[in-house]
Design a protein around this motif. Structure first.
Motif, PDB file in Angstrom:
ATOM      1  N   LYS A 136       0.842  -1.188   0.000  1.00 25.53           N
ATOM      2  CA  LYS A 136       0.000   0.000   0.000  1.00 25.53           C
ATOM      3  C   LYS A 136       0.884   1.248   0.000  1.00 25.53           C
ATOM      4  CE  LYS A 136      -3.758  -2.306   2.488  1.00 25.53           C
ATOM      5  NZ  LYS A 136      -4.679  -2.262   3.644  1.00 25.53           N
ATOM      6  N   ARG A 137       0.839   1.980  -1.112  1.00 19.61           N
ATOM      7  CA  ARG A 137       1.719   3.126  -1.263  1.00 19.61           C
ATOM      8  C   ARG A 137       1.175   4.343  -0.525  1.00 19.61           C
ATOM      9  NH1 ARG A 137       5.357   2.865  -5.620  1.00 19.61           N
ATOM     10  NH2 ARG A 137       6.076   4.830  -4.725  1.00 19.61           N
ATOM     11  N   ALA A 138       2.070   5.097   0.083  1.00 22.01           N
ATOM     12  CA  ALA A 138       1.697   6.380   0.682  1.00 22.01           C
ATOM     13  C   ALA A 138       1.367   7.359  -0.437  1.00 22.01           C
ATOM     14  CB  ALA A 138       2.847   6.915   1.526  1.00 22.01           C
ATOM     15  N   VAL A 139       0.543   8.354  -0.114  1.00 28.49           N
ATOM     16  CA  VAL A 139       0.276   9.413  -1.076  1.00 28.49           C
ATOM     17  C   VAL A 139       1.037  10.660  -0.664  1.00 28.49           C
ATOM     18  CG1 VAL A 139      -1.980   8.476  -1.677  1.00 28.49           C
ATOM     19  CG2 VAL A 139      -1.820  10.268   0.062  1.00 28.49           C
ATOM     20  N   LEU A 140       1.352  11.485  -1.645  1.00 31.90           N
ATOM     21  CA  LEU A 140       2.111  12.705  -1.430  1.00 31.90           C
ATOM     22  C   LEU A 140       1.243  13.910  -1.787  1.00 31.90           C
ATOM     23  CD1 LEU A 140       5.429  11.479  -3.057  1.00 31.90           C
ATOM     24  CD2 LEU A 140       5.119  12.020  -0.630  1.00 31.90           C
ATOM     25  N   PRO A 141       1.518  15.076  -1.192  1.00 33.01           N
ATOM     26  CA  PRO A 141       0.728  16.270  -1.521  1.00 33.01           C
ATOM     27  C   PRO A 141       0.810  16.571  -3.016  1.00 33.01           C
ATOM     28  CG  PRO A 141       2.667  16.840  -0.221  1.00 33.01           C
ATOM     29  CD  PRO A 141       2.555  15.363  -0.186  1.00 33.01           C
ATOM     30  N   CYS A 142      -0.343  16.897  -3.609  1.00 31.93           N
ATOM     31  CA  CYS A 142      -0.440  16.860  -5.067  1.00 31.93           C
ATOM     32  C   CYS A 142       0.388  17.942  -5.772  1.00 31.93           C
ATOM     33  CB  CYS A 142      -1.895  16.891  -5.510  1.00 31.93           C
ATOM     34  SG  CYS A 142      -2.927  18.162  -4.772  1.00 31.93           S
ATOM     35  N   THR A 143       0.522  19.142  -5.202  1.00 30.55           N
ATOM     36  CA  THR A 143       1.311  20.164  -5.901  1.00 30.55           C
ATOM     37  C   THR A 143       2.812  19.859  -5.861  1.00 30.55           C
ATOM     38  OG1 THR A 143      -0.368  21.868  -5.530  1.00 30.55           O
ATOM     39  CG2 THR A 143       1.852  22.618  -6.023  1.00 30.55           C
ATOM     40  N   PRO A 144       3.414  19.528  -4.694  1.00 30.10           N
ATOM     41  CA  PRO A 144       4.818  19.129  -4.719  1.00 30.10           C
ATOM     42  C   PRO A 144       5.061  17.899  -5.594  1.00 30.10           C
ATOM     43  CG  PRO A 144       4.161  19.651  -2.483  1.00 30.10           C
ATOM     44  CD  PRO A 144       2.904  19.641  -3.304  1.00 30.10           C
ATOM     45  N   VAL A 179       2.892  23.550   0.302  1.00 31.78           N
ATOM     46  CA  VAL A 179       3.698  23.284  -0.906  1.00 31.78           C
ATOM     47  C   VAL A 179       5.198  23.358  -0.646  1.00 31.78           C
ATOM     48  CG1 VAL A 179       4.086  23.847  -3.335  1.00 31.78           C
ATOM     49  CG2 VAL A 179       1.824  24.226  -2.339  1.00 31.78           C
ATOM     50  N   GLY A 180       5.693  24.527  -0.279  1.00 35.37           N
ATOM     51  CA  GLY A 180       7.142  24.720  -0.257  1.00 35.37           C
ATOM     52  C   GLY A 180       7.896  23.839   0.713  1.00 35.37           C
ATOM     53  N   GLN A 181       7.368  23.700   1.939  1.00 34.20           N
ATOM     54  CA  GLN A 181       8.050  22.875   2.937  1.00 34.20           C
ATOM     55  C   GLN A 181       8.057  21.395   2.558  1.00 34.20           C
ATOM     56  OE1 GLN A 181       7.061  23.951   6.978  1.00 34.20           O
ATOM     57  NE2 GLN A 181       7.437  21.871   7.702  1.00 34.20           N
ATOM     58  N   PRO A 182       6.893  20.796   2.195  1.00 27.99           N
ATOM     59  CA  PRO A 182       6.944  19.396   1.769  1.00 27.99           C
ATOM     60  C   PRO A 182       7.758  19.187   0.501  1.00 27.99           C
ATOM     61  CG  PRO A 182       4.720  20.293   1.529  1.00 27.99           C
ATOM     62  CD  PRO A 182       5.501  21.276   2.324  1.00 27.99           C
ATOM     63  N   LEU A 183       7.744  20.156  -0.413  1.00 26.12           N
ATOM     64  CA  LEU A 183       8.539  20.015  -1.634  1.00 26.12           C
ATOM     65  C   LEU A 183      10.025  19.929  -1.309  1.00 26.12           C
ATOM     66  CD1 LEU A 183       8.930  19.987  -4.686  1.00 26.12           C
ATOM     67  CD2 LEU A 183       8.872  22.494  -4.641  1.00 26.12           C
ATOM     68  N   ALA A 184      10.517  20.810  -0.435  1.00 26.13           N
ATOM     69  CA  ALA A 184      11.936  20.771  -0.067  1.00 26.13           C
ATOM     70  C   ALA A 184      12.284  19.432   0.568  1.00 26.13           C
ATOM     71  CB  ALA A 184      12.262  21.918   0.892  1.00 26.13           C
ATOM     72  N   MET A 283      -1.106  19.607 -13.863  1.00 30.81           N
ATOM     73  CA  MET A 283      -0.476  18.467 -13.213  1.00 30.81           C
ATOM     74  C   MET A 283      -0.917  18.338 -11.760  1.00 30.81           C
ATOM     75  SD  MET A 283       1.349  16.268 -14.783  1.00 30.81           S
ATOM     76  CE  MET A 283       2.403  15.623 -13.474  1.00 30.81           C
ATOM     77  N   THR A 284      -1.185  19.465 -11.077  1.00 31.04           N
ATOM     78  CA  THR A 284      -1.641  19.394  -9.693  1.00 31.04           C
ATOM     79  C   THR A 284      -2.959  18.635  -9.597  1.00 31.04           C
ATOM     80  OG1 THR A 284      -0.519  21.412  -8.973  1.00 31.04           O
ATOM     81  CG2 THR A 284      -2.456  20.771  -7.742  1.00 31.04           C
ATOM     82  N   VAL A 285      -3.919  18.997 -10.434  1.00 37.87           N
ATOM     83  CA  VAL A 285      -5.209  18.308 -10.433  1.00 37.87           C
ATOM     84  C   VAL A 285      -5.029  16.835 -10.787  1.00 37.87           C
ATOM     85  CG1 VAL A 285      -7.448  18.144 -11.580  1.00 37.87           C
ATOM     86  CG2 VAL A 285      -6.540  20.384 -10.917  1.00 37.87           C
TER      87      VAL A 285
END
Length: 301
Positions: A136-144, A179-184, A283-285
């Motif tokens: 079962k894969r984790a999901v990641l925030p869609c914009t990052p 966005v910015g913190q999870p992306l980094a 791509m975010t959507v």
């Protein structure tokens, strides 16, 4: 040689084709419930993009426009409704602090945006699966996640490697919780050295080689140095006061991505960049819809 301008719509369609095939193979249709407050503006536009995206892949989109004070109750009800398979919130709804609470009342099993603290812990601890069997894969925030997929498309990453961004330096202007913190963190998890800027100053996200994690450190690196060294520049500053990133500031051949609703780059950026992505919305959507299918598979075991 001018930069390649990468259209996120083309890459989004590639992913939509995969999502369409997965949705068509499901024994039941998927329903995504979207919640926003009354009134026009960016949230209405974003919800319309979501509706179109759902339509293109065969997911039913149930948009619910409510007074702000009714959203919490409605989200609770959607979480316990077996006919709702995914939940999407269009911020702002109640304000910054209260919206953080709204993210927490979304059932993480239906959180297509990947913003619940359950998913945040997976991200910051670099846990790619949520079960011991690694099915079962984790999901990641869609914009990052959209940014990382666009980096893959730019050709700068070592796709398939344990650390596909190893050896690269990145510069990110935005350190929001969404966005910015999870992306980094995601880029550091993938091996990149990241300098993250916001109004409180710079931080360095440094990979800890060999153990799949990273450290956050204070740094004195300034904008000029970070941009001159960065192989990847990502901007998401929603302010017209932000000094536009100019061609002479960046490393020749750098990949430059803008996820802000405003233009963060000077028009001359294409003179020096290798790849330029001026927007990422489609791509975010699409990544949110990809998350919806992944969450459904996780629930089905």
């Amino acid at each position: 040689m001018p930069a390649e301008v990468l259209d996120p719509s083309d890459l989004a369609e590639t992913f939509r084709a995969q999502i369409r095939a997965e949705v068509a193979a499901l024994p039941e249709p998927l329903t995504l419930a979207g919640f926003r407050v009354e009134g026009d503006g960016p949230t209405q536009t974003y919800a319309e993009y979501t509706r179109r995206g759902c339509e293109k892949v065969g997911i039913r989109f149930d948009q619910r426009v409510l007074p702000a004070e009714e959203v919490e109750r409605a989200v609770h009800e959607a979480g316990s409704d077996p006919s709702v398979h995914g939940i999407f919130l269009y911020y702002p709804i109640l304000g910054l602090a209260q919206d953080r609470w709204l993210r927490e009342i979304v059932d993480p099993r239906k959180d297509v945006e990947g913003l619940h603290s359950f998913w945040s812990r997976c991200l910051y601890e670099n846990r790619r699966y949520i079960d011991a069997e690694r099915t079962k894969r984790a999901v990641l925030p869609c914009t990052p996640l959209a940014v990382l997929k666009l980096l893959e498309a730019s050709g700068i990453t070592d796709v398939g490697a344990v650390e596909p961004l190893a050896g690269l330096k990145a510069c990110v202007f935005n350190r929001s919780e969404i966005v910015g913190q999870p992306l980094a963190a995601m880029m550091a998890n993938d091996g990149a050295e990241v300098i993250s800027f916001d109004v409180e100053g710079p931080l360095a996200y440094v990979p800890s080689r060999g153990n799949g994690s990273y450290e956050v450190r204070g740094t004195s690196v300034d904008r000029a140095t970070a941009l001159a060294e960065a192989d990847v520049v990502v901007t998401g500053v929603p302010s017209r006061d932000f000094p536009l990133v100019r061609a002479e500031e960046i490393k020749p051949g750098a990949t430059c991505i803008n996820f802000s609703t405003l233009r963060n780059y000077d028009e001359d950026i294409v003179r020096t960049a290798g790849v330029f992505v001026p927007r990422i919305g489609p791509m975010t959507v699409t990544m949110a819809l990809r998350n919806a299918v992944r969450l459904h598979h996780n629930r089905q075991g």
